[in-house]
Design a protein around this motif. Sequence first.
Motif, PDB file in Angstrom:
ATOM      1  N   LYS A  40      11.960  76.099  44.114  1.00  9.89           N
ATOM      2  CA  LYS A  40      13.207  76.830  44.370  1.00  9.89           C
ATOM      3  C   LYS A  40      13.022  78.313  44.093  1.00  9.89           C
ATOM      4  O   LYS A  40      13.487  79.157  44.874  1.00  9.89           O
ATOM      5  N   GLU A  41      12.334  78.642  43.019  1.00 13.86           N
ATOM      6  CA  GLU A  41      12.095  80.045  42.677  1.00 13.86           C
ATOM      7  C   GLU A  41      11.263  80.733  43.764  1.00 13.86           C
ATOM      8  O   GLU A  41      11.564  81.858  44.187  1.00 13.86           O
ATOM      9  N   ALA A  42      10.222  80.066  44.241  1.00 13.48           N
ATOM     10  CA  ALA A  42       9.369  80.637  45.288  1.00 13.48           C
ATOM     11  C   ALA A  42      10.147  80.826  46.593  1.00 13.48           C
ATOM     12  O   ALA A  42      10.047  81.879  47.238  1.00 13.48           O
ATOM     13  N   VAL A  43      10.936  79.818  46.980  1.00 11.06           N
ATOM     14  CA  VAL A  43      11.718  79.904  48.213  1.00 11.06           C
ATOM     15  C   VAL A  43      12.773  80.996  48.087  1.00 11.06           C
ATOM     16  O   VAL A  43      12.982  81.788  49.013  1.00 11.06           O
ATOM     17  N   SER A  44      13.434  81.076  46.932  1.00 10.29           N
ATOM     18  CA  SER A  44      14.456  82.118  46.707  1.00 10.29           C
ATOM     19  C   SER A  44      13.850  83.503  46.854  1.00 10.29           C
ATOM     20  O   SER A  44      14.432  84.384  47.504  1.00 10.29           O
ATOM     21  N   GLY A  45      12.680  83.706  46.267  1.00 10.51           N
ATOM     22  CA  GLY A  45      12.019  85.000  46.370  1.00 10.51           C
ATOM     23  C   GLY A  45      11.634  85.345  47.801  1.00 10.51           C
ATOM     24  O   GLY A  45      11.751  86.487  48.234  1.00 10.51           O
ATOM     25  N   ALA A  46      11.207  84.342  48.542  1.00  9.36           N
ATOM     26  CA  ALA A  46      10.790  84.571  49.929  1.00  9.36           C
ATOM     27  C   ALA A  46      11.970  84.859  50.846  1.00  9.36           C
ATOM     28  O   ALA A  46      11.855  85.634  51.796  1.00  9.36           O
ATOM     29  N   MET A  47      13.118  84.260  50.579  1.00 11.65           N
ATOM     30  CA  MET A  47      14.256  84.378  51.491  1.00 11.65           C
ATOM     31  C   MET A  47      15.046  85.675  51.328  1.00 11.65           C
ATOM     32  O   MET A  47      15.874  86.000  52.172  1.00 11.65           O
ATOM     33  N   VAL A  48      14.780  86.462  50.266  1.00  8.36           N
ATOM     34  CA  VAL A  48      15.499  87.728  50.103  1.00  8.36           C
ATOM     35  C   VAL A  48      15.195  88.700  51.233  1.00  8.36           C
ATOM     36  O   VAL A  48      15.976  89.616  51.497  1.00  8.36           O
ATOM     37  N   ASP A  49      14.075  88.485  51.926  1.00  5.90           N
ATOM     38  CA  ASP A  49      13.687  89.366  53.025  1.00  5.90           C
ATOM     39  C   ASP A  49      14.337  88.990  54.358  1.00  5.90           C
ATOM     40  O   ASP A  49      14.111  89.652  55.371  1.00  5.90           O
ATOM     41  N   PHE A  50      15.138  87.918  54.372  1.00  2.00           N
ATOM     42  CA  PHE A  50      15.722  87.420  55.623  1.00  2.00           C
ATOM     43  C   PHE A  50      17.244  87.407  55.541  1.00  2.00           C
ATOM     44  O   PHE A  50      17.808  87.196  54.482  1.00  2.00           O
ATOM     45  N   SER A  51      17.861  87.607  56.702  1.00  2.00           N
ATOM     46  CA  SER A  51      19.317  87.546  56.833  1.00  2.00           C
ATOM     47  C   SER A  51      19.684  86.378  57.731  1.00  2.00           C
ATOM     48  O   SER A  51      18.859  85.921  58.531  1.00  2.00           O
ATOM     49  N   PRO A  52      20.936  85.900  57.641  1.00  5.10           N
ATOM     50  CA  PRO A  52      21.359  84.826  58.549  1.00  5.10           C
ATOM     51  C   PRO A  52      21.127  85.223  60.009  1.00  5.10           C
ATOM     52  O   PRO A  52      21.220  86.401  60.370  1.00  5.10           O
ATOM     53  N   GLU A  83      13.634  59.266  50.568  1.00  3.16           N
ATOM     54  CA  GLU A  83      13.294  57.972  49.992  1.00  3.16           C
ATOM     55  C   GLU A  83      13.139  56.970  51.121  1.00  3.16           C
ATOM     56  O   GLU A  83      14.034  56.823  51.954  1.00  3.16           O
ATOM     57  N   LEU A  84      11.971  56.322  51.161  1.00  2.00           N
ATOM     58  CA  LEU A  84      11.692  55.347  52.209  1.00  2.00           C
ATOM     59  C   LEU A  84      12.299  54.008  51.819  1.00  2.00           C
ATOM     60  O   LEU A  84      11.976  53.457  50.771  1.00  2.00           O
ATOM     61  N   LYS A  85      13.192  53.511  52.665  1.00  2.00           N
ATOM     62  CA  LYS A  85      13.864  52.226  52.440  1.00  2.00           C
ATOM     63  C   LYS A  85      13.569  51.324  53.634  1.00  2.00           C
ATOM     64  O   LYS A  85      13.212  51.814  54.714  1.00  2.00           O
ATOM     65  N   PRO A  86      13.734  50.012  53.487  1.00  2.00           N
ATOM     66  CA  PRO A  86      13.527  49.107  54.625  1.00  2.00           C
ATOM     67  C   PRO A  86      14.405  49.454  55.834  1.00  2.00           C
ATOM     68  O   PRO A  86      14.009  49.269  56.969  1.00  2.00           O
ATOM     69  N   SER A  87      15.577  50.014  55.581  1.00  2.00           N
ATOM     70  CA  SER A  87      16.496  50.378  56.666  1.00  2.00           C
ATOM     71  C   SER A  87      16.190  51.749  57.259  1.00  2.00           C
ATOM     72  O   SER A  87      16.841  52.181  58.208  1.00  2.00           O
ATOM     73  N   GLY A  88      15.208  52.454  56.692  1.00  2.00           N
ATOM     74  CA  GLY A  88      14.860  53.787  57.165  1.00  2.00           C
ATOM     75  C   GLY A  88      14.887  54.789  56.026  1.00  2.00           C
ATOM     76  O   GLY A  88      15.250  54.457  54.893  1.00  2.00           O
ATOM     77  N   SER A  89      14.523  56.011  56.313  1.00  2.80           N
ATOM     78  CA  SER A  89      14.506  57.055  55.289  1.00  2.80           C
ATOM     79  C   SER A  89      15.914  57.478  54.920  1.00  2.80           C
ATOM     80  O   SER A  89      16.790  57.590  55.785  1.00  2.80           O
ATOM     81  N   VAL A  90      16.114  57.732  53.632  1.00  2.00           N
ATOM     82  CA  VAL A  90      17.390  58.253  53.130  1.00  2.00           C
ATOM     83  C   VAL A  90      17.104  59.631  52.565  1.00  2.00           C
ATOM     84  O   VAL A  90      16.215  59.791  51.715  1.00  2.00           O
ATOM     85  N   TYR A  91      17.847  60.639  53.050  1.00  2.00           N
ATOM     86  CA  TYR A  91      17.638  62.011  52.619  1.00  2.00           C
ATOM     87  C   TYR A  91      18.753  62.435  51.676  1.00  2.00           C
ATOM     88  O   TYR A  91      19.929  62.240  51.967  1.00  2.00           O
ATOM     89  N   THR A  92      18.355  63.049  50.561  1.00  4.73           N
ATOM     90  CA  THR A  92      19.314  63.547  49.574  1.00  4.73           C
ATOM     91  C   THR A  92      19.082  65.044  49.395  1.00  4.73           C
ATOM     92  O   THR A  92      17.943  65.472  49.129  1.00  4.73           O
ATOM     93  N   LYS A  93      20.147  65.811  49.534  1.00  2.75           N
ATOM     94  CA  LYS A  93      20.051  67.260  49.347  1.00  2.75           C
ATOM     95  C   LYS A  93      19.879  67.534  47.858  1.00  2.75           C
ATOM     96  O   LYS A  93      20.657  67.076  47.031  1.00  2.75           O
ATOM     97  N   VAL A  94      18.835  68.308  47.526  1.00  2.90           N
ATOM     98  CA  VAL A  94      18.544  68.639  46.129  1.00  2.90           C
ATOM     99  C   VAL A  94      19.133  69.999  45.796  1.00  2.90           C
ATOM    100  O   VAL A  94      19.824  70.156  44.793  1.00  2.90           O
ATOM    101  N   TRP A  95      18.854  71.011  46.617  1.00  3.90           N
ATOM    102  CA  TRP A  95      19.406  72.352  46.455  1.00  3.90           C
ATOM    103  C   TRP A  95      19.269  73.112  47.764  1.00  3.90           C
ATOM    104  O   TRP A  95      18.588  72.657  48.669  1.00  3.90           O
ATOM    105  N   ASP A  96      19.958  74.258  47.828  1.00  3.55           N
ATOM    106  CA  ASP A  96      19.755  75.147  48.974  1.00  3.55           C
ATOM    107  C   ASP A  96      19.634  76.573  48.478  1.00  3.55           C
ATOM    108  O   ASP A  96      20.097  76.920  47.386  1.00  3.55           O
ATOM    109  N   VAL A  97      18.973  77.391  49.277  1.00  4.83           N
ATOM    110  CA  VAL A  97      18.740  78.792  48.969  1.00  4.83           C
ATOM    111  C   VAL A  97      19.272  79.592  50.147  1.00  4.83           C
ATOM    112  O   VAL A  97      18.892  79.361  51.289  1.00  4.83           O
ATOM    113  N   PRO A  98      20.171  80.551  49.881  1.00  2.00           N
ATOM    114  CA  PRO A  98      20.712  81.369  50.976  1.00  2.00           C
ATOM    115  C   PRO A  98      19.717  82.396  51.488  1.00  2.00           C
ATOM    116  O   PRO A  98      18.817  82.816  50.774  1.00  2.00           O
ATOM    117  N   LEU A  99      19.900  82.761  52.781  1.00  2.00           N
ATOM    118  CA  LEU A  99      19.123  83.842  53.359  1.00  2.00           C
ATOM    119  C   LEU A  99      19.820  85.141  53.018  1.00  2.00           C
ATOM    120  O   LEU A  99      21.027  85.175  52.869  1.00  2.00           O
TER     121      LEU A  99
END
Length: 188
Positions: free
Chosen positions: A60-72, A172-188
Amino acid sequence: MDWRTFLAIELPAPLREGLVTKQHQFKWKLPAINWVSPESLHMTVKFLGTTPESLIGDIKEAVSGAMVDFSPFSLTLKGFGVFPTVRQPRIFWAGIQGNSQMLIDIVGRLGQVLEPLGFPQEGKPFHPHLTLARIKKDHRQVGHMFEQMGVLNDSYEGGQFTVENIVLFRSELKPSGSVYTKVWDVPL
């Protein structure tokens, strides 16, 4: 403990709903395809794979630092395609157009800042797309059906959306397919 993770851009609900409508139009003719569930539709910008939970904060720290150079910026969903070829399709995708250079720059920057954390850069160029389905068998037959149906010539325009952040998902790989859970987001 290790997680399976990736960085992605989320789609607004109306665009996801439009893609689901298109999926339903194709589903009945293409039963051999594993369709991505509506809640799982996203655009992966960096697959991290096996990730020690202890690195989540550093990522998260690395991504946050990288995204300061970008705008939406804006992108548009348009058209369909397959990887690698229509004769042997493995992935069916919706195209991404618009400010794709900005997206490519973000992907390149993420590769640079995450490499020191043990996540190697991709060996192939980034091709902006949104995976709609995976073809696991009968590749030639499915490719032939794509051609017969004119799927890859469909003039689909799914709408424009604004990229405002980068999201880390846990998969997470489940028999019914992959389940995705949002952990965090970093703004541009």
